[in-house]
Write an enzyme that holds these catalytic residues in place. Structure first.
Site, short mmCIF file in Angstrom:
data_model
loop_
_atom_site.label_atom_id
_atom_site.label_comp_id
_atom_site.label_asym_id
_atom_site.label_seq_id
_atom_site.Cartn_x
_atom_site.Cartn_y
_atom_site.Cartn_z
N SER A 130 42.78 38.47 27.43
CA SER A 130 42.99 39.37 26.29
C SER A 130 43.70 38.66 25.15
O SER A 130 43.34 38.82 23.97
CB SER A 130 43.82 40.58 26.73
OG SER A 130 43.16 41.31 27.73
N ARG A 172 27.04 50.56 27.88
CA ARG A 172 28.42 51.03 27.81
C ARG A 172 28.67 51.72 26.46
O ARG A 172 27.93 51.50 25.49
CB ARG A 172 29.39 49.86 28.02
CG ARG A 172 29.35 49.30 29.43
CD ARG A 172 30.17 48.03 29.57
NE ARG A 172 31.60 48.26 29.33
CZ ARG A 172 32.50 47.28 29.33
NH1 ARG A 172 32.12 46.02 29.54
NH2 ARG A 172 33.78 47.56 29.13
N GLY A 208 32.36 43.03 26.78
CA GLY A 208 32.61 44.19 25.94
C GLY A 208 33.66 43.92 24.88
O GLY A 208 33.55 44.39 23.74
N LYS A 234 33.10 36.07 35.19
CA LYS A 234 33.31 36.79 33.94
C LYS A 234 34.75 36.67 33.48
O LYS A 234 35.03 36.56 32.29
CB LYS A 234 32.92 38.26 34.11
CG LYS A 234 33.14 39.13 32.88
CD LYS A 234 32.61 40.54 33.11
CE LYS A 234 33.08 41.52 32.06
NZ LYS A 234 32.66 41.15 30.70
N ASP A 262 42.54 48.46 34.02
CA ASP A 262 42.04 47.25 34.67
C ASP A 262 42.70 46.98 36.02
O ASP A 262 42.21 46.14 36.79
CB ASP A 262 42.23 46.04 33.75
CG ASP A 262 41.23 46.02 32.61
OD1 ASP A 262 40.22 46.76 32.69
OD2 ASP A 262 41.44 45.28 31.63
N SER A 290 38.23 53.63 24.42
CA SER A 290 38.55 52.22 24.60
C SER A 290 39.37 51.75 23.42
O SER A 290 38.98 51.97 22.26
CB SER A 290 37.28 51.36 24.72
OG SER A 290 37.63 49.98 24.74
N SER A 291 40.47 51.09 23.69
CA SER A 291 41.31 50.55 22.62
C SER A 291 40.61 49.40 21.90
O SER A 291 41.05 48.99 20.82
CB SER A 291 42.64 50.07 23.20
OG SER A 291 42.43 49.01 24.12
N ARG A 308 33.34 52.28 37.47
CA ARG A 308 34.28 51.76 38.47
C ARG A 308 34.75 52.83 39.45
O ARG A 308 35.11 52.50 40.57
CB ARG A 308 35.48 51.11 37.78
CG ARG A 308 35.25 49.66 37.46
CD ARG A 308 36.51 48.92 37.12
NE ARG A 308 36.14 47.57 36.66
CZ ARG A 308 36.80 46.89 35.76
NH1 ARG A 308 37.87 47.42 35.19
NH2 ARG A 308 36.41 45.69 35.42
#
Length: 420
Positions: free
Chosen positions: A21, A118, A90, A402, A303, A159-160, A334
């Site tokens: 991130s 998504r 994403g 990933k 997450d 989603s932020s 998920r």
């Protein structure tokens, strides 16, 4: 790729890789700057997702790796039409869409069909309202037109990354903009990470209460001298391995980090594991007795869902993960995929619209299962080998790349018996 992990005792120490991130954000801010930048503690080829962003920003800057530093030199000119392969990232897609439109670049994003299934309607709606082109197909998105300063509404509970993408782009526009957050903002620590990176690049924003962020236009990004933190999201898997299988000592982590996933240490302590901070700034996590179940709010830590599922699978009592609905919009659904993957190896899991309920069993039975091509589910299943009576065999385990090219190597180094 199929991975077989035999029941394993865990003991050892590892240095945690740089934060995915944080690396995304540092790459973007430095590539938008007018002056050179240096990103310290850089590890090249750490994950597929970071490589996607690195390749994308090379359209705006020249990148050079010297020792453990990445030097970023802005280009004076850039192409006005681009094709960018974002694979399954994403973060890369959602950060880059507004930036391309801030420059008026016509850009086609290609990648996996899974990624383009998504949620992306937040941007699609904004681009339509602003009179810009946004063509969304099953395997690509094409955008064109010049984004202009305005008021932009973003759902707080989706989603932020949409919010972060706008935060990077809006300072480049001619005029001030407002981002209006509709509803309660979830994953706020990720927004704070973006604001921290913007501040490092001398970009000014102003937050009005909790629901409006004003972004001043006509700003220039300054070059940054930036040190990328180690990754708390990644560390969570090794911390859990220690709590379930023996002992792990983790190096490189900033215990004062604003990364939300450092909450894993509090979760482990509340569940009954031993967590200690050492004089050399390392952190040691030890197995004590069987862990205890816990009610956990997932709003800011989606997450961590997969690895908490691993912890809860053999905890004493029923663990409830609530405000977990956003897990449906990750690399996989998920919630349902965690239930399927862990049920196959003997866990007792139920899901509802917004909750995951896990009734702990004493030991997992192991057996064949699948990651559903989700990197975090794959790593969580691997860690479950510490509490399994038999081998755990994971299909689609290549998904781990990933987020980490060296997870398997590091997992082996602390005692995991992994067979490729």
């Amino acid at each position: 790729m199929t991975l077989t992990i035999k029941p394993s005792e865990i003991f050892g120490s590892i240095y945690i890789q740089m934060s995915k991130s944080d690396a995304h954000r540092a790459l973007i801010a430095s590539s938008l700057a007018k002056t050179p930048s240096i990103i310290k503690r850089w590890i090249d080829n750490v994950s597929v997702d970071v490589e996607v962003t690195k390749n994308a920003v090379s359209n705006f800057a020249d990148l050079e790796i010297i020792d453990d530093n990445l030097k970023v030199f802005p280009k004076k000119e850039y192409k006005k039409e681009l094709v960018i392969d974002v694979k399954e990232s994403g973060s890369s897609l959602r950060f880059l869409i507004p930036i391309m439109s801030a420059f008026g670049i016509t850009c086609t994003f290609t990648g996996s069909k899974k990624l383009f299934s998504r949620p992306i309607d937040v941007y699609k709606k904004i681009w339509k309202e602003e009179g810009l082109e946004f063509i969304h197909s099953e395997d690509s998105i094409k955008i064109s037109g010049q984004l202009k300063a305005s008021n932009f509404k973003v759902l707080g509970n989706l989603s932020s990354q949409f919010l972060s993408g706008l935060l990077f782009a809006l300072p480049l526009l001619d005029g001030n903009s407002n981002i209006i957050i509709d509803g309660e903002l979830e994953s706020e620590p990720y927004v704070m990470m973006t604001l921290k990176t913007l501040k490092a690049a001398n970009i000014e924003t102003l937050r009005h209460d909790n629901n409006i962020i004003e972004v001043y236009g006509n700003q220039e990004y300054s070059g940054i001298d930036y040190e990328v933190e180690s990754d708390w999201s990644h560390a969570a898997f090794f911390a859990a391995a220690g709590a379930l299988g023996g002992e792990t000592t983790l190096y490189g982590l900033n215990k004062y980090s604003i990364q939300g996933d450092k909450e894993i240490l509090n979760i482990l302590k509340f569940m009954g594991a031993s967590v200690s901070y050492n004089d050399d700034n390392s952190i040691t996590i030890k197995k004590t007795n069987r862990l205890n179940a816990l009610d956990i709010d997932m709003s800011d830590i989606p997450d961590l869902g997969p690895i908490i599922t691993t912890l809860a699978a053999t905890a004493k009592g029923r663990t409830r993960l609530y405000n977990a609905g956003r897990l449906r919009y990750k690399e996989s659904d998920r919630m349902n995929d965690l239930m399927d993957s862990f049920s196959r190896i003997g866990a007792n899991i139920e899901v509802s619209e917004d909750e995951i309920l896990i009734e702990g069993v004493e030991r997992l039975k192991g057996g064949n299962t699948t990651s559903h091509n989700d990197h975090r589910i794959a790593m969580a299943l691997a860690v479950a080998s510490a509490v399994s009576d038999n081998d755990i065999i994971i299909d689609d385990a290549e998904s781990i790349n990933k987020s980490s090219f060296n997870f398997i190597e590091q997992f082996r180094s602390i005692g995991a018996k992994v067979v490729s």
